[in-house]
Design a protein around this motif. Sequence first.
Motif, PDB file in Angstrom:
ATOM      1  N   UNK A  61      -7.418  -5.645  -1.092  1.00 44.83           N
ATOM      2  CA  UNK A  61      -7.720  -5.233  -2.588  1.00 44.83           C
ATOM      3  C   UNK A  61      -8.651  -3.918  -2.468  1.00 44.83           C
ATOM      4  N   UNK A  62      -8.404  -3.056  -3.175  1.00 44.15           N
ATOM      5  CA  UNK A  62      -9.289  -2.093  -3.354  1.00 44.15           C
ATOM      6  C   UNK A  62      -9.579  -1.759  -4.935  1.00 44.15           C
ATOM      7  N   UNK A  63     -10.673  -1.960  -5.466  1.00 38.93           N
ATOM      8  CA  UNK A  63     -11.101  -1.788  -6.874  1.00 38.93           C
ATOM      9  C   UNK A  63     -12.187  -0.709  -7.030  1.00 38.93           C
ATOM     10  N   UNK A  64     -12.116   0.264  -7.828  1.00 42.98           N
ATOM     11  CA  UNK A  64     -13.152   0.909  -8.180  1.00 42.98           C
ATOM     12  C   UNK A  64     -14.200   0.854  -9.110  1.00 42.98           C
ATOM     13  N   UNK A  65     -15.155   1.216  -9.419  1.00 40.56           N
ATOM     14  CA  UNK A  65     -16.180   1.036 -10.453  1.00 40.56           C
ATOM     15  C   UNK A  65     -15.341   1.193 -11.813  1.00 40.56           C
ATOM     16  N   UNK A  66     -14.400   2.320 -11.631  1.00 38.43           N
ATOM     17  CA  UNK A  66     -13.840   2.736 -13.112  1.00 38.43           C
ATOM     18  C   UNK A  66     -12.886   1.664 -13.535  1.00 38.43           C
ATOM     19  N   UNK A  67     -12.300   0.766 -12.730  1.00 35.59           N
ATOM     20  CA  UNK A  67     -11.335  -0.182 -13.097  1.00 35.59           C
ATOM     21  C   UNK A  67     -10.088   0.141 -12.250  1.00 35.59           C
ATOM     22  N   UNK A  68      -9.805   1.155 -11.517  1.00 37.84           N
ATOM     23  CA  UNK A  68      -8.776   1.786 -11.025  1.00 37.84           C
ATOM     24  C   UNK A  68      -8.558   0.782  -9.569  1.00 37.84           C
TER      25      UNK A  68
END
Length: 331
Positions: A119-126
């Motif tokens: 799982x790769x989740x960015x701070x912007x929600x992507x």
Amino acid sequence: MGITVSRMEAERPASTSAPAAPVSPQLSAAVNAVRPKSRTEEVIDYKNLPAPVKYDELGRESQMILKPETFEGLRFDFSRPLNQNFAISHSLFAGNLEVPTSNAQVIKMPVGTYEFGANLISHAGNMMVGRILTDGRVTGRVKYDLNDWLSTKLQLQMSPEAGMSQSMFDINVKRDHYNAELKVGSNQFYGFNYLQSVTPQLALGGEIFWLAGQRKSGTGFVGRYQGSHCIATAQLASTGLLSLTFTQRISEKVSLSSDFMCNWNAKEATASFGYDYMLRQCRLRGRIDSEGKVAALVEERVTTGVNFLLSAEIDHWKKDYKFGFGLVLGE
């Protein structure tokens, strides 16, 4: 000796108090704010309606209660975050695989699978989510927000079996009072759905889809009412399907839900009732349906990052009994 009282003195008030002071505007506004408004005084601001949920999440509250993820056998899940944005997961399952037969009997075959996920989740929600299993299946999902109101999503499912691989690409538009989505999928699938807030509690919408390969099309109409403690949904499709759900929040820990589904073309109808009970360190969900199936799922929080699962599903008519237990490590 008599006492004579004049007419003017008799009509004069007994007490002569000072005139009442005028009420301040601040006090009058506070009283009007506390006083309940009548229906004629309630004004709906149609230019400031809340944003509705996504079309695919129309009955998410009912789905969480009526369709717990029950399983049969042994299940072990482990997730480990490597940093704030990236995490990996491992999942082991040993149980039975149901193989249907021509005489409506179910044959169970013992199977065991291992699943690796990232799982790769960015701070912007992507986010990017991927899973691979030992039987050769690969699933993936990518979600990217172009701005505050426009987002895209891609879902992939690849299988070694012929004709089982699928893909779906979505474009979602979320504005202040409506939600629209365009779908393009494998097998020449095209779809569009729209959900509009009509009042602060009521949202109405519909969908249309086209299967070019099979030359089939369909339409549907939906409605969702969300009150302070209850949620009701209704769906009607041109394929002859009618679905009704109702979820009631009894308290902060207890919720009840029920649904009714009717297929007019197949002349079939089913109904189910479920509950969701939240304890301090435990969550209990269960359901019973009109076909005689009873299911329950218990999630016990042993300590921080350690959860114990107990699953059961009983079908008395078919004499099919499923029991499972599992352990989940990681948040």
